[in-house]
Design an enzyme around this catalytic site. Structure first.
Site, PDB file in Angstrom:
ATOM      1  N   GLU A  37      -3.962  -0.644   1.534  1.00  0.00           N
ATOM      2  CA  GLU A  37      -5.033   0.297   1.228  1.00  0.00           C
ATOM      3  C   GLU A  37      -5.749   0.739   2.502  1.00  0.00           C
ATOM      4  O   GLU A  37      -5.617   0.083   3.552  1.00  0.00           O
ATOM      5  CB  GLU A  37      -6.032  -0.373   0.279  1.00  0.00           C
TER       6      GLU A  37
ATOM      7  N   ASP B 204      -4.013   7.543  -1.936  1.00  0.00           N
ATOM      8  CA  ASP B 204      -4.967   7.273  -0.850  1.00  0.00           C
ATOM      9  C   ASP B 204      -4.269   7.009   0.481  1.00  0.00           C
ATOM     10  O   ASP B 204      -4.887   6.533   1.425  1.00  0.00           O
ATOM     11  CB  ASP B 204      -5.884   6.088  -1.225  1.00  0.00           C
TER      12      ASP B 204
ATOM     13  N   HIS C 206      -1.670   4.944   0.997  1.00  0.00           N
ATOM     14  CA  HIS C 206      -1.120   3.608   1.226  1.00  0.00           C
ATOM     15  C   HIS C 206       0.411   3.592   1.241  1.00  0.00           C
ATOM     16  O   HIS C 206       1.055   4.423   0.610  1.00  0.00           O
ATOM     17  CB  HIS C 206      -1.675   2.564   0.240  1.00  0.00           C
TER      18      HIS C 206
ATOM     19  N   ASP D 294       6.131  -5.007  -2.445  1.00  0.00           N
ATOM     20  CA  ASP D 294       4.907  -5.549  -3.033  1.00  0.00           C
ATOM     21  C   ASP D 294       5.077  -5.985  -4.477  1.00  0.00           C
ATOM     22  O   ASP D 294       6.098  -5.696  -5.113  1.00  0.00           O
ATOM     23  CB  ASP D 294       3.774  -4.502  -2.916  1.00  0.00           C
TER      24      ASP D 294
HETATM   25  C1  GLP Z   1       2.250   2.065  -5.885  1.00  0.00           C
HETATM   26  C2  GLP Z   1       3.163   1.293  -4.934  1.00  0.00           C
HETATM   27  C3  GLP Z   1       3.578   2.118  -3.732  1.00  0.00           C
HETATM   28  C4  GLP Z   1       3.986   3.518  -4.165  1.00  0.00           C
HETATM   29  C5  GLP Z   1       2.824   4.199  -4.842  1.00  0.00           C
HETATM   30  C6  GLP Z   1       3.104   5.625  -5.241  1.00  0.00           C
HETATM   31  O1  GLP Z   1       0.907   1.942  -5.594  1.00  0.00           O
HETATM   32  N1  GLP Z   1       2.607   0.076  -4.503  1.00  0.00           N
HETATM   33  O2  GLP Z   1       4.621   1.459  -3.048  1.00  0.00           O
HETATM   34  O3  GLP Z   1       4.421   4.259  -3.062  1.00  0.00           O
HETATM   35  O4  GLP Z   1       2.518   3.432  -6.008  1.00  0.00           O
HETATM   36  O5  GLP Z   1       3.530   5.726  -6.559  1.00  0.00           O
HETATM   37  P1  GLP Z   1       4.286   6.948  -7.174  1.00  0.00           P
HETATM   38  O6  GLP Z   1       5.644   6.974  -6.544  1.00  0.00           O
HETATM   39  O7  GLP Z   1       4.376   6.629  -8.639  1.00  0.00           O
HETATM   40  O8  GLP Z   1       3.497   8.149  -6.866  1.00  0.00           O
END
Ligand code: GLP
Length: 264
Positions: A145, A138, A140, A67
């Site tokens: 989402e 959440d 995702h 993404d």
């Molecule tokens: C973002 C990304 C996800 C990732 C998530 C969790 O929203 N789009 O791909 O898994 O963050 O982030 P973190 O690893 O910092 O908890």
């Protein structure tokens, strides 16, 4: 699902790096699906170490990221392109032209066509051999989402309030967090031949338990990974703390070592 519980973040990251190393050694021109966020930073550090100290060769590896924030240019310090360059690509011998992330600056009227072309590029590269995913608060994966169709494809999405709040820690102020993103769809992710699902820390324990042991639901995109035949979940003790079948997973992991086979 293989569920591997490691004692800490470092061990979790090493376990994931070993899987990627084995794939690259077997298939030098493999296609990796990569993720951003704080979770995979340790994995990327370990891959950099393997490159520098053990000569792990990325010269033929191709990557596609899940993404990108919509509206951020590749030079923006909070863009995922910038993140990948700084945390991985700049430190290994990968060809920059072999690294792909959605373009956060595509004009709105060209988005649909652009998203289709991102999917086409993945197909032309032969499909993703191994996809790395983290999980948002959440539930995702990528930026899918709650409510994302389980068959969704690469597309523009609006970010959930919780995601905006969670990710605001990387920005100066919450108003700076983009409200939209381009993400591979849940259906796109499921087409990868193999998936590594990483999570660490107490904060993720409850959503991880729902995703792995709860019902499959579009309200928790990560739960759909239960449908994929080759997922390895790698957690630290804290992220695993709310799993009901923890002891069973540990037993299976030990058994794998005895018989020398992976039990999905
Ligand atoms: C973002 C990304 C996800 C990732 C998530 C969790 O929203 N789009 O791909 O898994 O963050 O982030 P973190 O690893 O910092 O908890």
């Amino acid at each position: 699902m293989r569920v591997i519980i490691k004692k800490n973040y470092e061990e979790m990251s090493k376990e994931a790096a070993e899987i990627i190393k084995n794939l690259i050694q077997k298939k030098a021109n493999c296609v990796l699906g990569l993720a951003t966020g704080s979770t995979p930073v340790g994995l990327y550090k370990e891959l950099i170490r393997m490159h520098k100290e053990e000569g792990l060769d990325f010269s033929q590896v191709i990557t596609f990221n899940l993404d990108e924030y919509y509206g951020l240019s590749p030079e923006h310090p909070q863009s995922y392109r910038y993140f990948m360059d700084v945390n991985l690509f700049n430190h290994i011998n990968i060809k920059k032209e072999n690294t792909h992330l959605p373009d956060g600056k595509v004009p709105i009227e060209k988005i649909e066509q652009y998203c289709e072309s991102y999917e086409d590029m993945i197909k032309k590269a032969g499909g993703i051999d191994l996809q790395v995913v983290g999980i948002g608060g959440d539930g995702h994966i990528g930026f899918n989402e709650p409510g994302s169709s389980l068959n969704s494809r690469t597309r523009l999405v609006a970010l959930d309030e919780q995601t905006i709040r969670d990710n605001s820690r990387f920005f100066e102020k919450i108003e700076d967090v983009p409200r939209f993103a381009i993400t591979m769809g849940v259906g796109t992710i499921l087409e990868a031949r193999e998936i590594i699902f990483l999570a660490n820390g107490k904060k993720k324990a409850s959503i991880v338990a729902k995703a792995i042991e709860g019902p499959i639901t579009s309200q928790i995109s990560a739960s759909v990974l239960q449908l994929h035949p080759k997922v390895t979940v790698i957690l630290d003790e804290e992220a695993a703390s709310e799993l009901k079948r923890k002891e069973y997973y540990k037993f299976v992991y030990e058994a794998e070592k005895r018989i020398g086979l992976k039990l999905f």
